[in-house]
Design an enzyme around this catalytic site. Sequence first.
Site, PDB file in Angstrom:
ATOM      1  N   ALA A  51       0.811  -1.216   0.000  1.00  0.00           N
ATOM      2  CA  ALA A  51       0.000   0.000   0.000  1.00  0.00           C
ATOM      3  C   ALA A  51       0.841   1.262   0.000  1.00  0.00           C
ATOM      4  O   ALA A  51       0.578   2.209  -0.754  1.00  0.00           O
ATOM      5  CB  ALA A  51      -0.937  -0.012   1.215  1.00  0.00           C
ATOM      6  N   ARG A  86       3.280 -13.415   5.070  1.00  0.00           N
ATOM      7  CA  ARG A  86       4.190 -12.361   5.527  1.00  0.00           C
ATOM      8  C   ARG A  86       4.594 -12.530   6.990  1.00  0.00           C
ATOM      9  O   ARG A  86       5.278 -11.666   7.543  1.00  0.00           O
ATOM     10  CB  ARG A  86       3.537 -10.998   5.317  1.00  0.00           C
ATOM     11  CG  ARG A  86       2.310 -10.789   6.159  1.00  0.00           C
ATOM     12  CD  ARG A  86       1.382  -9.677   5.696  1.00  0.00           C
ATOM     13  NE  ARG A  86       1.980  -8.447   5.303  1.00  0.00           N
ATOM     14  CZ  ARG A  86       1.277  -7.399   4.813  1.00  0.00           C
ATOM     15  NH1 ARG A  86      -0.040  -7.498   4.666  1.00  0.00           N
ATOM     16  NH2 ARG A  86       1.883  -6.292   4.462  1.00  0.00           N
ATOM     17  N   GLY A 128      -5.808  -1.571  -5.171  1.00  0.00           N
ATOM     18  CA  GLY A 128      -4.919  -0.426  -5.346  1.00  0.00           C
ATOM     19  C   GLY A 128      -5.641   0.873  -5.632  1.00  0.00           C
ATOM     20  O   GLY A 128      -5.010   1.934  -5.664  1.00  0.00           O
ATOM     21  N   ASP A 142      -5.229   3.376  -2.800  1.00  0.00           N
ATOM     22  CA  ASP A 142      -3.894   3.967  -2.781  1.00  0.00           C
ATOM     23  C   ASP A 142      -3.752   5.022  -3.879  1.00  0.00           C
ATOM     24  O   ASP A 142      -3.105   6.055  -3.681  1.00  0.00           O
ATOM     25  CB  ASP A 142      -2.835   2.878  -2.973  1.00  0.00           C
ATOM     26  CG  ASP A 142      -2.902   1.810  -1.900  1.00  0.00           C
ATOM     27  OD1 ASP A 142      -3.272   2.128  -0.761  1.00  0.00           O
ATOM     28  OD2 ASP A 142      -2.596   0.637  -2.220  1.00  0.00           O
TER      29      ASP A 142
END
Length: 314
Positions: free
Chosen positions: A36, A106, A254, A257
């Site tokens: 992000a 992650r 996205g 963002d």
Amino acid sequence: MTGAVVTLGETMGLLRATGIGSLEHMSDFALHIGGAESNVAIGAARLGRSAVWIGRVGDDALGRRVLRELRAEGVAVDAVVDPEASTGLMLKESPTQGTTRVSYYRSASAGSRLNVGDLDLDAIASAGVLHVTGITLALSDSAEQAVFAAVDAAVEAGVPVSFDVNHRTALWGDRDPRAAYRRVAELATIVFAGPEEAALLVGPGSPAELARRIADLGPAQVIVKLGEDGCVASIDGEALATHAEQITPLDTVGAGDAFVAGYLVALLDGLAPADRLRQGARCGAFACLGPGDWESLPRRSDLDAFGSGDPVIR
């Protein structure tokens, strides 16, 4: 306003299935990167603003790809290469036409090991705006402390702080994010949130009520993003709203963002509040017209041609 858009967070490798359907049946993938905060940095750079990304990657192929791609997009990279942890990975699939599912790998990644010592305090103090998100707050205790330290440094230097709540339930697990979110929001100049994210800060209400009540916490500019319904905002005490561009989206990942990047660049360029919101909405819509977290982010020339009605750009 002068100065760069400075941001910090985790950027990962991204494997995207090239067909429609579940991952269990896919055999072809394309390798990209995504995150992000770096999406916002790329968006700002494409719109002609200097941008800096602060982060941490593994000493591996994915980490090198992250650094290479960001630099290729004109983003100044201030990254630690961590020899003891791997770069995170996300998988992206389209189970059906028009839908997207993202899975993250992650845990204990290099990006989650971001810490106060990784910060470039000089870059933050000289920034045009510091942009942080709730994603980085959720990654780990050390990443959370890095966000707080970056925000404190920006406030001390008189640098505006932009905060996109960007809530990720899976990252927080059984932890309550509200105290951390409010701490940053109270120090921020600009807050971006969806309605459910805004409710985490101030409780339920209409989008306009949420914007006004978050503004009461301290930020002068609060934007509640409503996707295809545009956004509402409270900016310097004024209630504003803008509609979304009418498009047929291909991939909405996205878009938020892109909105943030468009708004922040418009702010730094000195545009009026309504024009900032319109530029944010146009950038968000444009990003939905192609695949990828950041690949479809617009340049100035794209925005000039957007909505012209001519499908051929000459």
